[in-house]
Scaffold this motif. Structure first.
Motif, PDB file in Angstrom:
ATOM      1  N   TRP A  58     -73.732-124.972 -67.288  1.00  0.00           N
ATOM      2  CA  TRP A  58     -74.596-124.237 -68.219  1.00  0.00           C
ATOM      3  C   TRP A  58     -73.735-123.431 -69.193  1.00  0.00           C
ATOM      4  CZ3 TRP A  58     -79.230-124.853 -69.826  1.00  0.00           C
ATOM      5  CH2 TRP A  58     -79.841-123.860 -70.583  1.00  0.00           C
ATOM      6  N   GLN A  59     -72.693-122.780 -68.675  1.00  0.00           N
ATOM      7  CA  GLN A  59     -71.778-122.041 -69.546  1.00  0.00           C
ATOM      8  C   GLN A  59     -71.108-122.991 -70.534  1.00  0.00           C
ATOM      9  OE1 GLN A  59     -69.198-120.053 -66.730  1.00  0.00           O
ATOM     10  NE2 GLN A  59     -70.286-118.125 -67.028  1.00  0.00           N
ATOM     11  N   LEU A  60     -70.706-124.166 -70.060  1.00  0.00           N
ATOM     12  CA  LEU A  60     -70.011-125.124 -70.922  1.00  0.00           C
ATOM     13  C   LEU A  60     -70.929-125.698 -71.999  1.00  0.00           C
ATOM     14  CD1 LEU A  60     -67.861-126.966 -68.243  1.00  0.00           C
ATOM     15  CD2 LEU A  60     -67.088-125.284 -69.939  1.00  0.00           C
ATOM     16  N   VAL A  61     -72.175-125.986 -71.672  1.00  0.00           N
ATOM     17  CA  VAL A  61     -73.085-126.538 -72.680  1.00  0.00           C
ATOM     18  C   VAL A  61     -73.387-125.491 -73.759  1.00  0.00           C
ATOM     19  CG1 VAL A  61     -75.404-126.032 -71.755  1.00  0.00           C
ATOM     20  CG2 VAL A  61     -74.973-128.221 -72.867  1.00  0.00           C
TER      21      VAL A  61
ATOM     22  N   ARG B 250     -66.858-131.573 -77.687  1.00  0.00           N
ATOM     23  CA  ARG B 250     -66.647-132.459 -76.539  1.00  0.00           C
ATOM     24  C   ARG B 250     -67.035-131.753 -75.236  1.00  0.00           C
ATOM     25  NH1 ARG B 250     -62.704-133.567 -80.316  1.00  0.00           N
ATOM     26  NH2 ARG B 250     -62.363-135.757 -80.798  1.00  0.00           N
ATOM     27  N   THR B 251     -66.755-130.472 -75.174  1.00  0.00           N
ATOM     28  CA  THR B 251     -67.119-129.692 -73.985  1.00  0.00           C
ATOM     29  C   THR B 251     -68.632-129.662 -73.817  1.00  0.00           C
ATOM     30  OG1 THR B 251     -65.140-128.326 -74.204  1.00  0.00           O
ATOM     31  CG2 THR B 251     -66.956-127.408 -72.909  1.00  0.00           C
ATOM     32  N   ARG B 252     -69.342-129.401 -74.897  1.00  0.00           N
ATOM     33  CA  ARG B 252     -70.808-129.377 -74.835  1.00  0.00           C
ATOM     34  C   ARG B 252     -71.358-130.745 -74.437  1.00  0.00           C
ATOM     35  NH1 ARG B 252     -69.804-125.958 -79.151  1.00  0.00           N
ATOM     36  NH2 ARG B 252     -69.941-127.664 -80.646  1.00  0.00           N
ATOM     37  N   TYR B 253     -70.766-131.816 -74.980  1.00  0.00           N
ATOM     38  CA  TYR B 253     -71.232-133.161 -74.650  1.00  0.00           C
ATOM     39  C   TYR B 253     -71.012-133.478 -73.175  1.00  0.00           C
ATOM     40  CZ  TYR B 253     -71.477-138.265 -74.565  1.00  0.00           C
ATOM     41  OH  TYR B 253     -71.783-139.561 -74.257  1.00  0.00           O
ATOM     42  N   ALA B 254     -69.852-133.134 -72.652  1.00  0.00           N
ATOM     43  CA  ALA B 254     -69.569-133.389 -71.229  1.00  0.00           C
ATOM     44  C   ALA B 254     -70.568-132.643 -70.346  1.00  0.00           C
ATOM     45  CB  ALA B 254     -68.145-132.986 -70.891  1.00  0.00           C
TER      46      ALA B 254
ATOM     47  N   TYR C 211     -75.967-134.707 -78.638  1.00  0.00           N
ATOM     48  CA  TYR C 211     -74.716-134.086 -78.187  1.00  0.00           C
ATOM     49  C   TYR C 211     -73.542-135.049 -78.371  1.00  0.00           C
ATOM     50  CZ  TYR C 211     -76.786-129.841 -76.285  1.00  0.00           C
ATOM     51  OH  TYR C 211     -77.404-128.625 -76.152  1.00  0.00           O
ATOM     52  N   ARG C 212     -73.782-136.345 -78.163  1.00  0.00           N
ATOM     53  CA  ARG C 212     -72.706-137.330 -78.362  1.00  0.00           C
ATOM     54  C   ARG C 212     -72.287-137.369 -79.826  1.00  0.00           C
ATOM     55  NH1 ARG C 212     -71.515-141.832 -80.493  1.00  0.00           N
ATOM     56  NH2 ARG C 212     -73.616-142.227 -81.243  1.00  0.00           N
ATOM     57  N   ILE C 213     -73.254-137.408 -80.712  1.00  0.00           N
ATOM     58  CA  ILE C 213     -72.973-137.443 -82.145  1.00  0.00           C
ATOM     59  C   ILE C 213     -72.172-136.210 -82.567  1.00  0.00           C
ATOM     60  CG2 ILE C 213     -74.052-137.290 -84.428  1.00  0.00           C
ATOM     61  CD1 ILE C 213     -76.359-139.028 -83.190  1.00  0.00           C
ATOM     62  N   CYS C 214     -72.499-135.066 -82.005  1.00  0.00           N
ATOM     63  CA  CYS C 214     -71.845-133.802 -82.365  1.00  0.00           C
ATOM     64  C   CYS C 214     -70.534-133.574 -81.606  1.00  0.00           C
ATOM     65  CB  CYS C 214     -72.785-132.635 -82.098  1.00  0.00           C
ATOM     66  SG  CYS C 214     -74.249-132.627 -83.156  1.00  0.00           S
ATOM     67  N   ALA C 215     -70.171-134.458 -80.712  1.00  0.00           N
ATOM     68  CA  ALA C 215     -69.012-134.231 -79.846  1.00  0.00           C
ATOM     69  C   ALA C 215     -67.710-134.006 -80.618  1.00  0.00           C
ATOM     70  CB  ALA C 215     -68.841-135.389 -78.864  1.00  0.00           C
TER      71      ALA C 215
END
Length: 87
Positions: free
Chosen positions: A18-21, A32-36, A55-59
């Motif tokens: 949750w912190q990473l997203v 990339r962190t948010r996507y993972a 999220y993939r597009i924005c990675a």
């Protein structure tokens, strides 16, 4: 405490993801962190495929906020509510 088959504390893992997203925009590798992290929630059934795709597009775009795109596409209403961005 809830553990998965590998003995990992799932509540702790979910809190970390949750912190990473929610990694702030503009930090190096933040997209990339948010996507993972989004992939983690997708695999748990807490995010739909269309939202994950944003999220993939924005990675590779560390400064790009996926939430307005999700909102514009109308694909992740439940996710937006959960993340506190529903409008």
């Amino acid at each position: 405490m809830t553990s998965d088959a590998d003995g990992i504390d799932t509540e702790t893992e979910a809190a970390e993801q949750w912190q990473l997203v929610n990694t702030p925009l503009g930090e190096m590798w933040s997209g990339r962190t948010r996507y993972a992290a989004a992939m983690f929630f997708f695999k748990r059934g807490e995010m739909n495929a269309e939202t994950l795709e944003v999220y993939r597009i924005c990675a590779r775009l560390d400064r790009e906020d996926p939430l307005p795109i999700i909102r514009d596409r109308g694909v992740g209403r439940e996710w937006l509510k959960r993340i506190g961005d529903a409008q």
